[in-house]
Design an enzyme around this catalytic site. Sequence first.
Site, PDB file in Angstrom:
ATOM      1  CG  ASN A   1      -4.126  -4.411   3.012  1.00  0.00           C
ATOM      2  OD1 ASN A   1      -3.616  -4.339   1.898  1.00  0.00           O
ATOM      3  ND2 ASN A   1      -3.411  -4.444   4.128  1.00  0.00           N
TER       4      ASN A   1
ATOM      5  NE  ARG B   1      -2.100  -1.473   3.484  1.00  0.00           N
ATOM      6  CZ  ARG B   1      -2.467  -1.348   4.756  1.00  0.00           C
ATOM      7  NH1 ARG B   1      -3.643  -0.816   5.052  1.00  0.00           N
ATOM      8  NH2 ARG B   1      -1.674  -1.747   5.730  1.00  0.00           N
TER       9      ARG B   1
END
Length: 789
Positions: A41, A23
């Site tokens: 996520n 990320r």
Amino acid sequence: MLKSLHKTYEFHLQGVVQGVGFRPFVYRIAKECGIFGYVRNTTEGVFILAQGTKEALEYFECALQIPPKVAKITRISKKEIKNAESFFDFSIAQSIQENALSATIPADIALCDECLEEIRNSKNRRFSYPFCSCTNCGGRYSLIHTLPYDRKNTAMAEFEMCEHCKEEYENPNSRRFHSEINCCYDCGPKLFFAENLDKFKFEEPMEDSTLCKRFGEDFLEEPLHRAVKSLKQGKILAIKGIGGYALVCNGLNAEAIATLRVRKNRPQKPFALMCKDMKMAESYVHLSALQKEILSSSVAPILLTKSKDKISLPLFEIAPNLATLGVILPYAPLHYLLFEQLDFPLIFTSANLSGEPIIKDFYRVVETLVGVCDGVLLYNRNILNSIDDSLVRTLIHNGKEEMQILRRARGFLCDIALSFKTQQDFIALGAQQKATFCLKTKNKILLSPHLGDLENVVSVENFLNTQKLFLTQYKIAPRNFVLDLHPNYAQRGFVSDIDKIQCVQHHFAHLLSNVAENAINTKVLGVIFDGTGYGETSKDSGKTGKIWGGEFFEWNPSAPLEYQRIAYFDDFSLLGGERAIKDVRRLGLSLIFESFEEEYKTLVLPLLREFSQENLEIFYTISKKVSRSAKVPCNSVGRLFDGVSALCGVCAQSSYEGEGGMVLESLALSALKSVKNKNLDMYMYTIKESVISYQGMVREICKELEWGMEVQEIALKFHNTLAEIIAEVAQDYTHIALSGGCFQNALLTQLVLEKLKNKVVYLNKEIPCNDGGISVGQAYFMNLCLTYS
């Protein structure tokens, strides 16, 4: 920029994309490309909503193809969203929990260079901190309770980040940006040291985090200093690592190592050696460029390689009678901190009782290792999922040095790159030894880490707990199971009568593991050599239940659920059944009896002198006349190795699996050093009506022993004879697949590759060739069953 010039896309990414800094990576490239939206996520992987100009989105999509080095993208899907809301920034959004889980549990990663530099820098706030990590390194699988991979779902949940760590966590320019296990001295785990383990009493199991709070005053101050001092004094310690506790001691102190062997009841099995750095490792073993790369990789496995001559190590205690040594470099901050104050290598072996899984909790150390270790260095963060160190080696295949995994554990991912056609979920439960299971769920094939031998309650519980972890994570309840044919394997008790069960012959599963890994789609000769496998009823094999292990199978993709047994070694007996697997002298006797009949009485061999005349006559009678309960027919090449090692007097009582074969390999390697040409000698054998007769070879070995030939020469000729047998059986085939535990023998494998250099030879490399790969072969079989049913 006008909104009308923007496009909006949803990206769904699957694979190893959590716990690897993915990320933060997406965030940075989005900022660089001028993309607005967010990344988060999910239980399926990573979701990105990206909004920008056509050119910016093209740059962004290209940049996604080069993820962090420990990430692994297996699938990307893209969908344009019409009339989407406008975004004016890019952010990391809160993870979401969905019903279906397809994200892959990430592997534990060795300490990165940046973190290592920090713990060595006296001006850094993490100087000498044993739990330093970032998005590029640290525990993952061992710390995960559930996915998505967020702090609240890991063993770090109870450690609240301090202001400094939180600032790093929220800083896009920090490599700790969204590092879920970020911590420091002020907010993270702490070290503890214990001696006199008898004073710790537990009425019930207790996690290390709870235990350290309750018994805080019983631990000693300056834990790292005390551990270093103990090691310098020659003491044995249990040290808590990433996936469990390890037993360590001074690798130069022969007395300390001998004491560890006695206390752990491990008389001969080799220990691994942890070296301070590459320079130290190179002083003890031969290392190629690839081997150095492997040792220093993020996997940081134990590497099995050749030891050097005339070194300071007490090899007779570390790896008795072997020419190879398992070496490993530090991979956790704590290891590096120990070596900052040590100038000697450490014996490095799993803290457990023989045959049991690695211990992950202090209470179990106290329960089982009182009297084994003199002290324990631990910390107050729990290990949720225990995992052993991985074991690898390298070999030359098709002119190139390549890595071969022998034990797939810490550092390796659970998902494996295989293509199965069926959409149904199922689980393959593997073998009794080197147990693994293989789970098929949706589009994923998940191979469990190495789980040891299922021969005690603790090991079975560990297997079932790990299986439960996977089934719970992926929210499946499979009704299709695959088992080995052996009726006494522990896995038989793991499934009920109402479940749909397929059984696969042990050696066919070995072959299919190779077929699956290498995507073989042509007729192939499978050469499967191992120690023990339950045979199958057929016109050429006699009664079911014979122990196979010297098999040549023909497999054809036109009939993928079948095999033809082309050739196999002649039978000999396990005198006294399973006792012969430990007391390998009985295997030597069996080979003599089968090869000489009554004439064995004329032989003058050291092995025969180890038995009274009365006992020899009893064993001979058993081998020829008595029922199958007293003698078990066997054609295993693994047991043939054991029998020849007993004949040569180099192994009498096998204290660990494959000891006889490993000693013979080391002797043969010693003899190979003095061979001036490649024309190696071999023994006599015959192949008639698919049966390979070993008797001529045994007769020649016995005669050479009587003549006083060096056992090194005999060992080399024996290896070369096995390779020549394979070459003869394979002469009418263009494609050959090698599998089974005997091909862990590097010399045998290289000799076979040399003799088959004009053919296509497939090896297991990512999937272990030993029983650790059986579950993959079983899964491939089930995939075929469900695909064609």
